[in-house]
Write a protein that holds these residues in place. Sequence first.
Motif, PDB file in Angstrom:
ATOM      1  N   GLU A 103      -3.255  21.355  -5.468  1.00 18.46           N
ATOM      2  CA  GLU A 103      -4.339  20.471  -5.050  1.00 18.46           C
ATOM      3  C   GLU A 103      -3.818  19.326  -4.191  1.00 18.46           C
ATOM      4  O   GLU A 103      -4.409  18.981  -3.166  1.00 18.46           O
ATOM      5  CB  GLU A 103      -5.076  19.928  -6.271  1.00 18.46           C
ATOM      6  CG  GLU A 103      -5.933  20.952  -7.004  1.00 18.46           C
ATOM      7  CD  GLU A 103      -5.119  21.847  -7.939  1.00 18.46           C
ATOM      8  OE1 GLU A 103      -3.881  21.690  -7.977  1.00 18.46           O
ATOM      9  OE2 GLU A 103      -5.729  22.693  -8.617  1.00 18.46           O
ATOM     10  N   ILE A 104      -2.704  18.719  -4.617  1.00 18.98           N
ATOM     11  CA  ILE A 104      -2.133  17.607  -3.848  1.00 18.98           C
ATOM     12  C   ILE A 104      -1.664  18.093  -2.482  1.00 18.98           C
ATOM     13  O   ILE A 104      -1.845  17.422  -1.467  1.00 18.98           O
ATOM     14  CB  ILE A 104      -0.969  16.957  -4.622  1.00 18.98           C
ATOM     15  CG1 ILE A 104      -1.519  16.187  -5.814  1.00 18.98           C
ATOM     16  CG2 ILE A 104      -0.185  16.003  -3.725  1.00 18.98           C
ATOM     17  CD1 ILE A 104      -2.476  15.072  -5.449  1.00 18.98           C
ATOM     18  N   SER A 144       0.716   6.834  -6.662  1.00 15.98           N
ATOM     19  CA  SER A 144      -0.422   7.740  -6.825  1.00 15.98           C
ATOM     20  C   SER A 144       0.005   9.194  -6.672  1.00 15.98           C
ATOM     21  O   SER A 144      -0.419  10.065  -7.435  1.00 15.98           O
ATOM     22  CB  SER A 144      -1.507   7.409  -5.790  1.00 15.98           C
ATOM     23  OG  SER A 144      -2.004   6.101  -5.993  1.00 15.98           O
ATOM     24  N   LEU A 145       0.874   9.447  -5.683  1.00 17.71           N
ATOM     25  CA  LEU A 145       1.388  10.809  -5.499  1.00 17.71           C
ATOM     26  C   LEU A 145       2.212  11.248  -6.708  1.00 17.71           C
ATOM     27  O   LEU A 145       2.154  12.409  -7.122  1.00 17.71           O
ATOM     28  CB  LEU A 145       2.238  10.883  -4.223  1.00 17.71           C
ATOM     29  CG  LEU A 145       1.487  10.778  -2.888  1.00 17.71           C
ATOM     30  CD1 LEU A 145       2.476  10.703  -1.742  1.00 17.71           C
ATOM     31  CD2 LEU A 145       0.538  11.960  -2.703  1.00 17.71           C
ATOM     32  N   SER A 169       0.831  -1.206   0.000  1.00 13.35           N
ATOM     33  CA  SER A 169       0.000   0.000   0.000  1.00 13.35           C
ATOM     34  C   SER A 169       0.864   1.254   0.000  1.00 13.35           C
ATOM     35  O   SER A 169       0.484   2.275  -0.594  1.00 13.35           O
ATOM     36  CB  SER A 169      -0.950   0.008   1.202  1.00 13.35           C
ATOM     37  OG  SER A 169      -0.241   0.141   2.418  1.00 13.35           O
ATOM     38  N   ALA A 170       2.038   1.199   0.642  1.00 19.28           N
ATOM     39  CA  ALA A 170       2.956   2.343   0.623  1.00 19.28           C
ATOM     40  C   ALA A 170       3.472   2.592  -0.792  1.00 19.28           C
ATOM     41  O   ALA A 170       3.575   3.745  -1.242  1.00 19.28           O
ATOM     42  CB  ALA A 170       4.118   2.093   1.579  1.00 19.28           C
ATOM     43  N   VAL A 213       1.059   9.056   2.905  1.00 22.20           N
ATOM     44  CA  VAL A 213       0.457  10.323   2.505  1.00 22.20           C
ATOM     45  C   VAL A 213       0.682  11.423   3.532  1.00 22.20           C
ATOM     46  O   VAL A 213       0.930  12.574   3.187  1.00 22.20           O
ATOM     47  CB  VAL A 213      -1.054  10.137   2.242  1.00 22.20           C
ATOM     48  CG1 VAL A 213      -1.739  11.477   1.989  1.00 22.20           C
ATOM     49  CG2 VAL A 213      -1.266   9.216   1.055  1.00 22.20           C
ATOM     50  N   SER A 214       0.615  11.066   4.835  1.00 25.62           N
ATOM     51  CA  SER A 214       0.657  12.097   5.876  1.00 25.62           C
ATOM     52  C   SER A 214       1.839  11.977   6.827  1.00 25.62           C
ATOM     53  O   SER A 214       2.081  12.889   7.617  1.00 25.62           O
ATOM     54  CB  SER A 214      -0.635  12.052   6.696  1.00 25.62           C
ATOM     55  OG  SER A 214      -0.670  10.894   7.507  1.00 25.62           O
ATOM     56  N   SER A 215       2.572  10.860   6.799  1.00 24.77           N
ATOM     57  CA  SER A 215       3.677  10.510   7.715  1.00 24.77           C
ATOM     58  C   SER A 215       3.178  10.229   9.121  1.00 24.77           C
ATOM     59  O   SER A 215       3.979  10.005  10.032  1.00 24.77           O
ATOM     60  CB  SER A 215       4.770  11.598   7.757  1.00 24.77           C
ATOM     61  OG  SER A 215       4.456  12.646   8.645  1.00 24.77           O
TER      62      SER A 215
END
Length: 257
Positions: free
Chosen positions: A99-100, A89-90, A82-83, A159-161
Motif C-alpha cells: 500500500e505504501i 509517518s513512512l 516536515s521532512a 515522500v517522492s524525492s
Amino acid sequence: MTLTYVISGFAVGTLVGLTGVGGGSLMTPLLTLLFGVSPTVAVGTDLAFASITKATGTFTHRLRGTVDWHVVRLLCYGALPSALLATLSLKYFGTLDKEIGQIIRYSIAGSVLLTVIALLFKAKMLAWLNRHPEKQLHGTPLAAATIISGALLGTLVTVSSIGAGAIGATLLVMLYPRMSAAHIAGTDIAYAVPLTAIAAVGHWWLGSINWELLGTLLLGSLPGITIGSMAARAVPEKFLRGLLATTLTLVAAKLVL
C-alpha cells in the motif's frame, strides 16, 4: 546492468545541466519504470544522490554570492520539520509495504505533473505578478508563506524525492518576483541540501537506499552535468523545456496506469 545505470545517470545529468530541472523529476520515474526498482528504494536512493550533487552546486553559488541565506533559513524552518514528520509517518506505516509503495508511486506521478506545470507556466506566472504588484506579499505574510512553502516541499520531497528543483524554484519566483534568476537558482539549491540530506538519512534509517546503485548513478551523472551545463547555451531552452514537459507527462501517465 551497472553500465546501464551509469549511462542513465549520464543522460539524466546531461538533461539537468541543459534544463536546470532537478534530477528527481527524471531519475525517480526512470528507476521505477525502466529498471523496476521499488518506489521506496528509488526515492531513498535519489534523495542521497540529490544531497551530494546539490552540495557541490551550493558551494559554487556561495562563491558567486548568489544565495539569499535569509530565504534559505525561512524555507528550512518549514522544510526540515516536515521532512522529519514525513519520515516518521513512512516508518509508522512501513508494515503496509504494498500500500505504501502504491501511495509513493502516485505521489511521484503527482510531483512529476507539478514539475510539468512549473516548466510550462513559470514565465507566465512571473509576468502576471509583475503586472499586478499589489498581489505580491511583503513582511510577515511573505515570511509565513515562505515557511509554509518549505513545509509543503519538505513533505513532497521526502515522500517522492521530487519537488526541490522546478517546483521549489517556481514557488520562489512567485514569492520573490524581484529576485534575480541566479539568486533563485542558488537559493533553491542551497535550501535543498539540508532537506535532501535529512530525508536521505531518514530513508537510510528506513533501509530504502541502494548504495551500489547510488555509486553507479553518480559515476555517470557528474560528467553529464558538466557537459550539459557547457552545452546549455547551444540548445534553445524553449525546445528543451517543451520536450522535457512532454516526456514527464507521459511518465506520470505511465505511473498511474
